[in-house]
Write a protein that holds these residues in place. Sequence first.
Motif, PDB file in Angstrom:
ATOM      1  N   ALA A 122       0.845  -1.193   0.000  1.00  0.00           N
ATOM      2  CA  ALA A 122       0.000   0.000   0.000  1.00  0.00           C
ATOM      3  C   ALA A 122       0.882   1.245   0.000  1.00  0.00           C
ATOM      4  CB  ALA A 122      -0.903   0.001   1.234  1.00  0.00           C
ATOM      5  N   ASP A 123       0.664   2.123  -0.983  1.00  0.00           N
ATOM      6  CA  ASP A 123       1.383   3.393  -1.062  1.00  0.00           C
ATOM      7  C   ASP A 123       0.368   4.517  -0.870  1.00  0.00           C
ATOM      8  OD1 ASP A 123       3.472   5.274  -1.542  1.00  0.00           O
ATOM      9  OD2 ASP A 123       2.775   5.468  -3.610  1.00  0.00           O
ATOM     10  N   GLU A 124       0.328   5.068   0.343  1.00  0.00           N
ATOM     11  CA  GLU A 124      -0.673   6.081   0.653  1.00  0.00           C
ATOM     12  C   GLU A 124      -0.439   7.385  -0.106  1.00  0.00           C
ATOM     13  OE1 GLU A 124      -2.273   6.083   4.860  1.00  0.00           O
ATOM     14  OE2 GLU A 124      -0.362   5.031   5.175  1.00  0.00           O
ATOM     15  N   LYS A 125       0.801   7.709  -0.384  1.00  0.00           N
ATOM     16  CA  LYS A 125       1.116   8.967  -1.061  1.00  0.00           C
ATOM     17  C   LYS A 125       0.441   9.050  -2.418  1.00  0.00           C
ATOM     18  CE  LYS A 125       5.043  11.899  -2.379  1.00  0.00           C
ATOM     19  NZ  LYS A 125       6.535  11.992  -2.416  1.00  0.00           N
ATOM     20  N   SER A 126       0.457   7.965  -3.164  1.00  0.00           N
ATOM     21  CA  SER A 126      -0.154   7.949  -4.500  1.00  0.00           C
ATOM     22  C   SER A 126      -1.551   7.333  -4.487  1.00  0.00           C
ATOM     23  CB  SER A 126       0.724   7.168  -5.474  1.00  0.00           C
ATOM     24  OG  SER A 126       0.778   5.786  -5.116  1.00  0.00           O
ATOM     25  N   GLY A 127      -1.975   6.813  -3.324  1.00  0.00           N
ATOM     26  CA  GLY A 127      -3.276   6.158  -3.240  1.00  0.00           C
ATOM     27  C   GLY A 127      -3.338   4.879  -4.050  1.00  0.00           C
ATOM     28  N   TRP A 144       2.764 -10.502 -13.447  1.00  0.00           N
ATOM     29  CA  TRP A 144       2.322  -9.125 -13.649  1.00  0.00           C
ATOM     30  C   TRP A 144       2.412  -8.313 -12.362  1.00  0.00           C
ATOM     31  CZ3 TRP A 144       0.234  -7.639 -18.492  1.00  0.00           C
ATOM     32  CH2 TRP A 144       0.037  -8.695 -19.388  1.00  0.00           C
ATOM     33  N   LEU A 145       2.688  -7.035 -12.527  1.00  0.00           N
ATOM     34  CA  LEU A 145       2.471  -6.064 -11.470  1.00  0.00           C
ATOM     35  C   LEU A 145       1.146  -5.379 -11.782  1.00  0.00           C
ATOM     36  CD1 LEU A 145       3.446  -4.430  -8.979  1.00  0.00           C
ATOM     37  CD2 LEU A 145       4.416  -2.782 -10.606  1.00  0.00           C
ATOM     38  N   LYS A 146       0.190  -5.488 -10.863  1.00  0.00           N
ATOM     39  CA  LYS A 146      -1.113  -4.860 -11.016  1.00  0.00           C
ATOM     40  C   LYS A 146      -1.231  -3.713 -10.014  1.00  0.00           C
ATOM     41  CE  LYS A 146      -2.766  -8.147 -13.841  1.00  0.00           C
ATOM     42  NZ  LYS A 146      -3.365  -7.944 -15.189  1.00  0.00           N
ATOM     43  N   THR A 147      -1.903  -2.641 -10.411  1.00  0.00           N
ATOM     44  CA  THR A 147      -2.136  -1.539  -9.488  1.00  0.00           C
ATOM     45  C   THR A 147      -3.636  -1.280  -9.372  1.00  0.00           C
ATOM     46  OG1 THR A 147      -1.828   0.091 -11.275  1.00  0.00           O
ATOM     47  CG2 THR A 147       0.094  -0.447  -9.913  1.00  0.00           C
ATOM     48  N   PHE A 148      -4.049  -0.943  -8.129  1.00  0.00           N
ATOM     49  CA  PHE A 148      -5.457  -0.694  -7.826  1.00  0.00           C
ATOM     50  C   PHE A 148      -5.567   0.556  -6.964  1.00  0.00           C
ATOM     51  CE2 PHE A 148      -4.895  -5.213  -8.492  1.00  0.00           C
ATOM     52  CZ  PHE A 148      -5.977  -5.567  -9.297  1.00  0.00           C
ATOM     53  N   ASP A 149      -6.720   1.181  -7.014  1.00  0.00           N
ATOM     54  CA  ASP A 149      -6.971   2.322  -6.145  1.00  0.00           C
ATOM     55  C   ASP A 149      -7.029   1.841  -4.696  1.00  0.00           C
ATOM     56  OD1 ASP A 149      -8.062   5.331  -6.100  1.00  0.00           O
ATOM     57  OD2 ASP A 149      -9.204   4.146  -4.652  1.00  0.00           O
ATOM     58  N   LEU A 150      -6.289   2.496  -3.830  1.00  0.00           N
ATOM     59  CA  LEU A 150      -6.150   2.031  -2.456  1.00  0.00           C
ATOM     60  C   LEU A 150      -7.463   2.124  -1.676  1.00  0.00           C
ATOM     61  CD1 LEU A 150      -4.235   0.947  -0.291  1.00  0.00           C
ATOM     62  CD2 LEU A 150      -3.513   3.297   0.174  1.00  0.00           C
ATOM     63  N   LYS A 151      -8.326   3.069  -2.017  1.00  0.00           N
ATOM     64  CA  LYS A 151      -9.588   3.228  -1.298  1.00  0.00           C
ATOM     65  C   LYS A 151     -10.701   2.368  -1.871  1.00  0.00           C
ATOM     66  CE  LYS A 151      -8.805   7.877   0.553  1.00  0.00           C
ATOM     67  NZ  LYS A 151      -9.329   9.274   0.625  1.00  0.00           N
ATOM     68  N   SER A 152     -10.848   2.390  -3.193  1.00  0.00           N
ATOM     69  CA  SER A 152     -11.987   1.709  -3.808  1.00  0.00           C
ATOM     70  C   SER A 152     -11.666   0.318  -4.329  1.00  0.00           C
ATOM     71  CB  SER A 152     -12.517   2.547  -4.971  1.00  0.00           C
ATOM     72  OG  SER A 152     -11.573   2.577  -6.055  1.00  0.00           O
TER      73      SER A 152
END
Length: 355
Positions: free
Chosen positions: A125-130, A154-162
């Motif tokens: 989790a990277d809070e700075k970028s969400g 794979w490296l996948k990225t997701f929105d930290l809140k939603s």
Amino acid sequence: MTKKNGDAGHPRATGELLKIRRASLERFPAKWIPVRVKKTRQTRNLASAAAIVVALGMAGAARAETAPVGVPNKSFPESVTSTSDGALYVGSFNHGGVTKISGGKAEQLVKPGAADSRSTLGVLADEKSGTLYVCSNDISGFGVAGPSDTKGAWLKTFDLKSGAPKGSFALSDPKSLCNDIAVGADGTAYVSDSFTPIVYSLKPGGTALATFATDPQLAPAKDGVGLDGIAIGADGNIYVTTFIPAKLFKVEVKDGKAGAVTELKPSRPLDHADALRAHGSGFLLIEGNGKLDKVTVKGSEATIDTVKDGLAEPVSVTQVGNVGWIAEGKLSYIIGDNKGKDPGPFTLTPVALPK
């Protein structure tokens, strides 16, 4: 991941470890998926703590978990991360997806198979970028199908809140296994690849992974497993572990570019060096034989102090305040010598951290 008797550089493990038969390797020659095998101690019994899910208010701080918390049934967690409010995020080796645990409640933040993800290994989790970074892998070659039919690593990225999908980035080699992630002060993400000697990078706004560092020292040994844990030190350099043989390395970083790769000399032999997280001026390290360690680096030497022993096949750690949360993966019950047996409940276990 497997270990052969007589691995150079570390002691013989106690307990039985999975021996991958050559016939199995011949079936999957193009994608040898490393099997992360941890050792089992029959005397451990954490069942009494597994169902305890308690959130206690902390004066002047957000609510945070302070007792062992359960994770979804038979989810075989492989990695755990956290945010400053005490929320814990845990992936699943077999089910995929990411579960968020906060205030004593668990919710499926990232659904299994979301954005063509598969088995979930490293999470960060990277809070700075969400952003929630997730390592997604096809490990069907060892009998773990996962929630989709997506091939590769794979490296996948997701929105930290939603939990909404943000991006998807392939590791370049057919043998690759995306293991873990660290994020630098400038927002660059770094990814360890267990089956090539490569540390990848992804700059903010980037559209593809780039090779940040590669060195023969980081290559997997024959019948071994290479890069595993990754963290950024207080000095700005990148530190990585290799699982088999268990080693620690420093990758010098200067002006955003990789420099020399140095093997660090530990104060005692390591056994299945796994997750690595920054902790103060040093690091927290998981050893697959049941240990959480504090690591202090000075020059090319690393002092290893055991914080907690007797953990049930630990695979990862994250820090919330002065507590380290340990994911106990029990992966031998899905890909190891205990396969087919009941692993019992799964927990994230809190351990008080030294200052």
